[in-house]
Design a protein around this motif. Structure first.
Motif, PDB file in Angstrom:
ATOM      1  N   GLN A 198     -33.900  14.117 -12.168  1.00  0.00           N
ATOM      2  CA  GLN A 198     -34.933  13.166 -12.571  1.00  0.00           C
ATOM      3  C   GLN A 198     -35.534  13.556 -13.928  1.00  0.00           C
ATOM      4  O   GLN A 198     -35.817  12.694 -14.747  1.00  0.00           O
ATOM      5  CB  GLN A 198     -36.047  13.095 -11.506  1.00  0.00           C
ATOM      6  CG  GLN A 198     -35.643  12.287 -10.299  1.00  0.00           C
ATOM      7  CD  GLN A 198     -36.717  12.289  -9.211  1.00  0.00           C
ATOM      8  OE1 GLN A 198     -37.613  13.130  -9.206  1.00  0.00           O
ATOM      9  NE2 GLN A 198     -36.596  11.344  -8.292  1.00  0.00           N
ATOM     10  N   GLU A 199     -35.747  14.836 -14.133  1.00  0.00           N
ATOM     11  CA  GLU A 199     -36.321  15.279 -15.397  1.00  0.00           C
ATOM     12  C   GLU A 199     -35.328  15.107 -16.542  1.00  0.00           C
ATOM     13  O   GLU A 199     -35.669  14.609 -17.612  1.00  0.00           O
ATOM     14  CB  GLU A 199     -36.714  16.757 -15.330  1.00  0.00           C
ATOM     15  CG  GLU A 199     -37.963  17.021 -14.567  1.00  0.00           C
ATOM     16  CD  GLU A 199     -38.236  18.511 -14.465  1.00  0.00           C
ATOM     17  OE1 GLU A 199     -37.671  19.302 -15.251  1.00  0.00           O
ATOM     18  OE2 GLU A 199     -39.009  18.893 -13.584  1.00  0.00           O
ATOM     19  N   ARG A 200     -34.106  15.549 -16.347  1.00  0.00           N
ATOM     20  CA  ARG A 200     -33.144  15.596 -17.438  1.00  0.00           C
ATOM     21  C   ARG A 200     -32.430  14.272 -17.671  1.00  0.00           C
ATOM     22  O   ARG A 200     -32.186  13.899 -18.808  1.00  0.00           O
ATOM     23  CB  ARG A 200     -32.088  16.677 -17.173  1.00  0.00           C
ATOM     24  CG  ARG A 200     -32.643  18.035 -16.919  1.00  0.00           C
ATOM     25  CD  ARG A 200     -32.937  18.734 -18.230  1.00  0.00           C
ATOM     26  NE  ARG A 200     -33.737  19.925 -18.040  1.00  0.00           N
ATOM     27  CZ  ARG A 200     -33.283  21.130 -18.084  1.00  0.00           C
ATOM     28  NH1 ARG A 200     -32.020  21.352 -18.299  1.00  0.00           N
ATOM     29  NH2 ARG A 200     -34.109  22.138 -17.916  1.00  0.00           N
ATOM     30  N   LEU A 201     -32.033  13.631 -16.532  1.00  0.00           N
ATOM     31  CA  LEU A 201     -31.235  12.413 -16.682  1.00  0.00           C
ATOM     32  C   LEU A 201     -31.997  11.155 -16.275  1.00  0.00           C
ATOM     33  O   LEU A 201     -31.409  10.085 -16.179  1.00  0.00           O
ATOM     34  CB  LEU A 201     -29.954  12.511 -15.843  1.00  0.00           C
ATOM     35  CG  LEU A 201     -29.020  13.667 -16.189  1.00  0.00           C
ATOM     36  CD1 LEU A 201     -27.876  13.708 -15.210  1.00  0.00           C
ATOM     37  CD2 LEU A 201     -28.470  13.482 -17.596  1.00  0.00           C
ATOM     38  N   SER A 202     -33.278  11.264 -16.008  1.00  0.00           N
ATOM     39  CA  SER A 202     -34.104  10.136 -15.546  1.00  0.00           C
ATOM     40  C   SER A 202     -33.436   9.432 -14.362  1.00  0.00           C
ATOM     41  O   SER A 202     -33.241   8.219 -14.349  1.00  0.00           O
ATOM     42  CB  SER A 202     -34.354   9.141 -16.666  1.00  0.00           C
ATOM     43  OG  SER A 202     -35.130   9.708 -17.683  1.00  0.00           O
ATOM     44  N   PHE A 204     -27.691   4.532  -7.612  1.00  0.00           N
ATOM     45  CA  PHE A 204     -28.127   5.658  -8.453  1.00  0.00           C
ATOM     46  C   PHE A 204     -28.156   5.166  -9.902  1.00  0.00           C
ATOM     47  O   PHE A 204     -27.145   4.670 -10.403  1.00  0.00           O
ATOM     48  CB  PHE A 204     -27.138   6.829  -8.341  1.00  0.00           C
ATOM     49  CG  PHE A 204     -27.066   7.414  -6.958  1.00  0.00           C
ATOM     50  CD1 PHE A 204     -27.852   8.502  -6.619  1.00  0.00           C
ATOM     51  CD2 PHE A 204     -26.202   6.899  -6.000  1.00  0.00           C
ATOM     52  CE1 PHE A 204     -27.775   9.046  -5.362  1.00  0.00           C
ATOM     53  CE2 PHE A 204     -26.122   7.448  -4.736  1.00  0.00           C
ATOM     54  CZ  PHE A 204     -26.913   8.526  -4.410  1.00  0.00           C
ATOM     55  N   ILE A 205     -29.309   5.310 -10.534  1.00  0.00           N
ATOM     56  CA  ILE A 205     -29.451   4.852 -11.936  1.00  0.00           C
ATOM     57  C   ILE A 205     -29.735   6.097 -12.784  1.00  0.00           C
ATOM     58  O   ILE A 205     -30.689   6.830 -12.516  1.00  0.00           O
ATOM     59  CB  ILE A 205     -30.587   3.839 -12.086  1.00  0.00           C
ATOM     60  CG1 ILE A 205     -30.321   2.632 -11.176  1.00  0.00           C
ATOM     61  CG2 ILE A 205     -30.756   3.417 -13.536  1.00  0.00           C
ATOM     62  CD1 ILE A 205     -31.481   1.685 -11.068  1.00  0.00           C
ATOM     63  N   PHE A 206     -28.866   6.321 -13.794  1.00  0.00           N
ATOM     64  CA  PHE A 206     -29.029   7.468 -14.701  1.00  0.00           C
ATOM     65  C   PHE A 206     -29.412   6.941 -16.089  1.00  0.00           C
ATOM     66  O   PHE A 206     -28.846   5.984 -16.582  1.00  0.00           O
ATOM     67  CB  PHE A 206     -27.708   8.240 -14.823  1.00  0.00           C
ATOM     68  CG  PHE A 206     -27.262   8.892 -13.550  1.00  0.00           C
ATOM     69  CD1 PHE A 206     -27.751  10.133 -13.193  1.00  0.00           C
ATOM     70  CD2 PHE A 206     -26.331   8.272 -12.712  1.00  0.00           C
ATOM     71  CE1 PHE A 206     -27.331  10.731 -12.031  1.00  0.00           C
ATOM     72  CE2 PHE A 206     -25.916   8.876 -11.553  1.00  0.00           C
ATOM     73  CZ  PHE A 206     -26.409  10.103 -11.193  1.00  0.00           C
ATOM     74  N   ARG A 207     -30.320   7.624 -16.730  1.00  0.00           N
ATOM     75  CA  ARG A 207     -30.674   7.342 -18.118  1.00  0.00           C
ATOM     76  C   ARG A 207     -30.602   8.675 -18.865  1.00  0.00           C
ATOM     77  O   ARG A 207     -30.385   9.703 -18.270  1.00  0.00           O
ATOM     78  CB  ARG A 207     -32.072   6.752 -18.232  1.00  0.00           C
ATOM     79  CG  ARG A 207     -32.193   5.432 -17.448  1.00  0.00           C
ATOM     80  CD  ARG A 207     -33.548   4.789 -17.728  1.00  0.00           C
ATOM     81  NE  ARG A 207     -33.875   3.761 -16.777  1.00  0.00           N
ATOM     82  CZ  ARG A 207     -33.388   2.548 -16.797  1.00  0.00           C
ATOM     83  NH1 ARG A 207     -32.519   2.183 -17.693  1.00  0.00           N
ATOM     84  NH2 ARG A 207     -33.767   1.674 -15.898  1.00  0.00           N
ATOM     85  N   ASN A 266     -28.776   6.499 -27.525  1.00  0.00           N
ATOM     86  CA  ASN A 266     -29.583   5.453 -26.909  1.00  0.00           C
ATOM     87  C   ASN A 266     -29.988   5.930 -25.508  1.00  0.00           C
ATOM     88  O   ASN A 266     -29.324   5.628 -24.514  1.00  0.00           O
ATOM     89  CB  ASN A 266     -28.776   4.156 -26.836  1.00  0.00           C
ATOM     90  CG  ASN A 266     -29.655   2.985 -26.471  1.00  0.00           C
ATOM     91  OD1 ASN A 266     -30.847   3.138 -26.246  1.00  0.00           O
ATOM     92  ND2 ASN A 266     -29.065   1.812 -26.413  1.00  0.00           N
ATOM     93  N   PRO A 267     -31.070   6.659 -25.346  1.00  0.00           N
ATOM     94  CA  PRO A 267     -31.460   7.238 -24.049  1.00  0.00           C
ATOM     95  C   PRO A 267     -31.902   6.192 -23.024  1.00  0.00           C
ATOM     96  O   PRO A 267     -31.954   6.492 -21.842  1.00  0.00           O
ATOM     97  CB  PRO A 267     -32.616   8.168 -24.374  1.00  0.00           C
ATOM     98  CG  PRO A 267     -32.884   8.069 -25.814  1.00  0.00           C
ATOM     99  CD  PRO A 267     -31.944   7.114 -26.422  1.00  0.00           C
ATOM    100  N   PHE A 304     -22.098   0.013 -16.277  1.00  0.00           N
ATOM    101  CA  PHE A 304     -22.735   0.456 -17.508  1.00  0.00           C
ATOM    102  C   PHE A 304     -23.483  -0.729 -18.083  1.00  0.00           C
ATOM    103  O   PHE A 304     -22.924  -1.800 -18.207  1.00  0.00           O
ATOM    104  CB  PHE A 304     -21.668   0.961 -18.505  1.00  0.00           C
ATOM    105  CG  PHE A 304     -22.221   1.269 -19.849  1.00  0.00           C
ATOM    106  CD1 PHE A 304     -23.085   2.329 -20.025  1.00  0.00           C
ATOM    107  CD2 PHE A 304     -21.893   0.465 -20.940  1.00  0.00           C
ATOM    108  CE1 PHE A 304     -23.583   2.589 -21.283  1.00  0.00           C
ATOM    109  CE2 PHE A 304     -22.416   0.743 -22.193  1.00  0.00           C
ATOM    110  CZ  PHE A 304     -23.247   1.812 -22.348  1.00  0.00           C
ATOM    111  N   TYR A 305     -24.732  -0.559 -18.478  1.00  0.00           N
ATOM    112  CA  TYR A 305     -25.516  -1.656 -19.065  1.00  0.00           C
ATOM    113  C   TYR A 305     -25.742  -1.421 -20.490  1.00  0.00           C
ATOM    114  O   TYR A 305     -26.056  -0.414 -20.974  1.00  0.00           O
ATOM    115  CB  TYR A 305     -26.870  -1.786 -18.356  1.00  0.00           C
ATOM    116  CG  TYR A 305     -26.744  -2.116 -16.892  1.00  0.00           C
ATOM    117  CD1 TYR A 305     -26.401  -3.387 -16.488  1.00  0.00           C
ATOM    118  CD2 TYR A 305     -26.982  -1.144 -15.908  1.00  0.00           C
ATOM    119  CE1 TYR A 305     -26.308  -3.690 -15.141  1.00  0.00           C
ATOM    120  CE2 TYR A 305     -26.894  -1.465 -14.580  1.00  0.00           C
ATOM    121  CZ  TYR A 305     -26.561  -2.733 -14.193  1.00  0.00           C
ATOM    122  OH  TYR A 305     -26.458  -3.021 -12.884  1.00  0.00           O
TER     123      TYR A 305
END
Length: 197
Positions: free
Chosen positions: A147-151, A164-167, A173-174, A196-197
Motif C-alpha cells: 500500500q505504501e510503495r505501490l498504492s 487488486f489495483i496497483f499504482r 506516470n504514477p 491496464f488503464y
C-alpha cells in the motif's frame, strides 16, 4: 329263763345272724359302692369332659397348624417355581449384563480415544491459529508495504471476485492504474485477468 331244748336253734340263730349280718353288710356295701360309684362316675365324666375339651382344643390347634403348614407349602412351591423361572432367565440377564459391560468398556475406550484426538486436534488448531496469526501479521506487513510503495487497493466485486489495483508502478506516470482481477470457479481453480488503464 326257759331252757332251750332244740339244739338246732343255736345253729339256726347263728345262721340267721349270719344272714342278717351278710344282708346288712351287702346293703352297707351297696350304699357305699353306689355313692362311690356315683362320685367316681361324676369324676370320670368331668375328667372325660376335660380330656375331650383338651383333645378338641388340640385338634383345632392341629388343624390350624396343618392349614398354616399347607399355606407355607403352597408359598414354598410358588417361590420355588418363581426361583426356577428366575434361574432360567438368569443366564440371559447375565449375558445381557456382560454385553452391556463390554459395550460400556468399548464406549469408554472410544471416549478416551476421542479425548486424546480432541487434545491433539486442539493442540493442532492452536498451533495452526498461531501460525495463521503469524502469517496474517506477515501478510498485513506485506500489504502495508504494497500500500505504501505501490498504492495497492483491494476491492471485493460481485461475490467471489477480488480486484487488486496497483499504482506507482510507472515512475513517469504514477497515477496509472494496473488492475488484477482474481476469482475462483466452480472447480476451485483460480482465474485471473490483467487490465491496464
Amino acid at each position: 329263763m326257759a331252757s332251750i331244748k332244740d339244739l338246732d336253734v343255736g345253729e339256726k340263730f347263728s345262721s340267721k345272724l349270719e344272714e342278717i349280718r351278710t344282708k346288712l353288710l351287702s346293703q352297707a356295701m351297696g350304699e357305699m359302692l353306689t355313692e362311690s360309684t356315683v362320685e367316681f362316675c361324676q369324676a370320670h365324666k368331668q375328667y372325660m369332659k376335660s380330656v375331650l375339651d383338651t383333645c378338641s382344643k388340640k385338634c383345632r390347634e392341629d388343624e390350624t397348624m396343618f392349614e398354616t403348614i399347607q399355606g407355607y407349602t403352597d408359598e414354598l412351591k410358588r417361590l420355588s417355581s418363581s426361583m426356577k423361572e428366575t434361574n432360567r432367565e438368569q443366564p440371559e440377564i447375565l449375558g445381557s449384563i456382560q454385553d452391556k459391560e463390554s459395550h460400556k468398556e468399548l464406549l469408554i475406550q472410544k471416549i478416551e480415544k476421542l479425548k486424546q484426538e480432541q487434545i491433539k486436534n486442539r493442540e493442532l488448531i492452536q498451533s495452526q491459529n498461531k501460525a495463521n496469526k503469524d502469517r496474517l501479521k506477515n501478510l498485513n506487513r506485506v500489504k502495508e508495504i504494497f500500500q505504501e510503495r505501490l498504492s495497492l487497493e483491494i476491492r471485493k466485486i460481485q461475490g467471489e471476485k477480488l480486484q487488486f489495483i496497483f499504482r506507482n508502478i510507472n515512475h513517469k506516470n504514477p497515477q496509472n492504474a494496473y488492475t488484477f482481477l482474481l476469482r475462483i470457479n466452480e472447480d476451485g481453480e483460480y482465474r485471473s485477468k490483467f487490465f491496464f488503464y
